[in-house]
Motif scaffolding. Structure first.
Motif, PDB file in Angstrom:
ATOM      1  N   ASP A   1     -48.311   0.056 -18.795  1.00  0.00           N
ATOM      2  CA  ASP A   1     -47.188  -0.840 -18.467  1.00  0.00           C
ATOM      3  C   ASP A   1     -46.779  -0.701 -17.011  1.00  0.00           C
ATOM      4  OD1 ASP A   1     -47.083  -1.891 -20.913  1.00  0.00           O
ATOM      5  OD2 ASP A   1     -45.161  -0.992 -21.529  1.00  0.00           O
ATOM      6  N   SER A   2     -46.675   0.549 -16.587  1.00  0.00           N
ATOM      7  CA  SER A   2     -46.242   0.798 -15.217  1.00  0.00           C
ATOM      8  C   SER A   2     -47.275   0.278 -14.214  1.00  0.00           C
ATOM      9  CB  SER A   2     -46.011   2.299 -15.029  1.00  0.00           C
ATOM     10  OG  SER A   2     -45.777   2.570 -13.682  1.00  0.00           O
ATOM     11  N   LYS A   3     -48.557   0.470 -14.544  1.00  0.00           N
ATOM     12  CA  LYS A   3     -49.618   0.002 -13.636  1.00  0.00           C
ATOM     13  C   LYS A   3     -49.633  -1.523 -13.564  1.00  0.00           C
ATOM     14  CE  LYS A   3     -52.659   3.915 -14.420  1.00  0.00           C
ATOM     15  NZ  LYS A   3     -53.660   4.399 -15.357  1.00  0.00           N
ATOM     16  N   ILE A   4     -49.483  -2.144 -14.745  1.00  0.00           N
ATOM     17  CA  ILE A   4     -49.517  -3.618 -14.774  1.00  0.00           C
ATOM     18  C   ILE A   4     -48.323  -4.183 -14.003  1.00  0.00           C
ATOM     19  CG2 ILE A   4     -49.298  -5.651 -16.273  1.00  0.00           C
ATOM     20  CD1 ILE A   4     -50.905  -3.986 -18.392  1.00  0.00           C
ATOM     21  N   SER A   5     -47.144  -3.602 -14.259  1.00  0.00           N
ATOM     22  CA  SER A   5     -45.977  -4.185 -13.606  1.00  0.00           C
ATOM     23  C   SER A   5     -46.037  -3.962 -12.085  1.00  0.00           C
ATOM     24  CB  SER A   5     -44.696  -3.701 -14.274  1.00  0.00           C
ATOM     25  OG  SER A   5     -43.981  -2.858 -13.468  1.00  0.00           O
ATOM     26  N   ALA A   6     -46.590  -2.823 -11.643  1.00  0.00           N
ATOM     27  CA  ALA A   6     -46.759  -2.592 -10.201  1.00  0.00           C
ATOM     28  C   ALA A   6     -47.714  -3.632  -9.600  1.00  0.00           C
ATOM     29  CB  ALA A   6     -47.283  -1.180  -9.957  1.00  0.00           C
TER      30      ALA A   6
END
Ligand code: GLN
Length: 286
Positions: A23-28
């Protein structure tokens, strides 16, 4: 430093990724690409087509500033000053809530409810950027839509958004809910009012930290503004007119009760795409 599109995005991702989760990678990545397309003034397809394009020094600098602001948590819509909503592109600033995707649901129901009418008068209470009022006006060119907000900067912003999107059948007034409204024959009243209770932990998360409390927080249990709107709207609707209000996902039952206590009929709550209670509506008696 010389950086091309691919290198810029992976640099930004390394700054913005908060944890190892997907999630964090995608949102970044979403933010990194969105902000780069803003800085370069190119669309997403262009970014994919020209991965080797080298940014100018100015562009590198502008991108760095955007990514640093985002790193501090500032909403993307405040950094770029714009947000897509419905078919419109809206300017945003710190005087208003950033239009949310779930609020498009309210527009959808409003447009659906207005279908039987050739022309209608619609009022949007607490219009902010003008998102709801402008979308309804855009869909229904014969209607007269009025949007009100007690914040003068929001009214100016909504007027600018009307001009930018060439919507000519929506007008905006500074008004503390109904204080400046003279018309009492609206077919439909819509609102996305403040409905978060003071002290709610969500206020410390994400975009909400940067958004104005006046657009988010309502006193008591978060429902005081909704109580006021439901009670007062009756005096501003035609017989059999409709009121539609967006609210928090745990407030459906309480909001239905407020409608029923105020003698609205056909009271129902619609769920958002996540299956959460989101919009409650009802009619005045005939
Ligand atoms: N839906 C918003 C949020 O919690 C709150 C908007 C509002 O109070 N009207 O992110």
């Amino acid at each position: 430093m010389i950086m091309n599109v691919t290198q810029s995005i992976s640099w930004a991702c390394s700054i913005l990724t908060k944890s190892n989760s997907d999630d964090s990678k995608i949102s970044a990545k979403v933010d990194a690409e969105f902000l780069l397309s803003y800085v370069l003034d190119k669309n997403f397809t262009w970014l994919k087509t020209w991965p080797d394009y080298e940014l100018s020094d100015q562009q590198v600098n502008d991108y760095r500033v955007c990514i640093e602001r985002r790193k501090k948590g500032e909403p993307v819509a405040y950094i770029t000053g714009k947000k897509a909503f419905w078919e419109l592109e809206l300017e945003t600033n710190e005087s208003t809530l950033i239009p949310r995707a779930e609020t498009e649901l309210l527009v959808e129901f409003a447009v659906e409810a207005l279908k039987p009418k050739v022309v209608a008068k619609v009022l949007d209470l607490g219009t902010g950027t003008g998102a709801i009022a402008l979308s309804i006006a855009f869909e229904r060119k014969n209607d007269q839509v009025v949007g009100v907000d007690f914040n003068r900067d929001a009214v100016l912003l909504a007027q600018k958004n009307a001009l930018n999107n060439k919507v000519t059948n929506a007008t905006f007034l500074q008004s503390d809910w109904f204080t400046a409204i003279e018309e009492n024959e609206f077919d439909l009243v819509v609102s996305n009012p403040p409905y978060v209770a003071e002290g709610d932990p969500h206020l410390l998360e994400g975009d909400l930290v940067f958004e104005p409390d006046s657009a988010l927080i309502s006193s008591g249990d978060g429902l005081d503004d909704i109580r006021y709107i439901v009670r007062t709207t009756k005096n501003f609707l035609i017989p059999n007119g409709q009121l539609m209000i967006e609210h928090g996902y745990e407030q459906g039952e309480a909001v239905r009760k407020i409608f029923e206590d105020n003698q609205y009929t056909e009271v129902s709550t619609k769920k958002d795409l996540l299956g959460m209670d989101r919009v409650t509506m009802g009619r005045t008696s005939k």
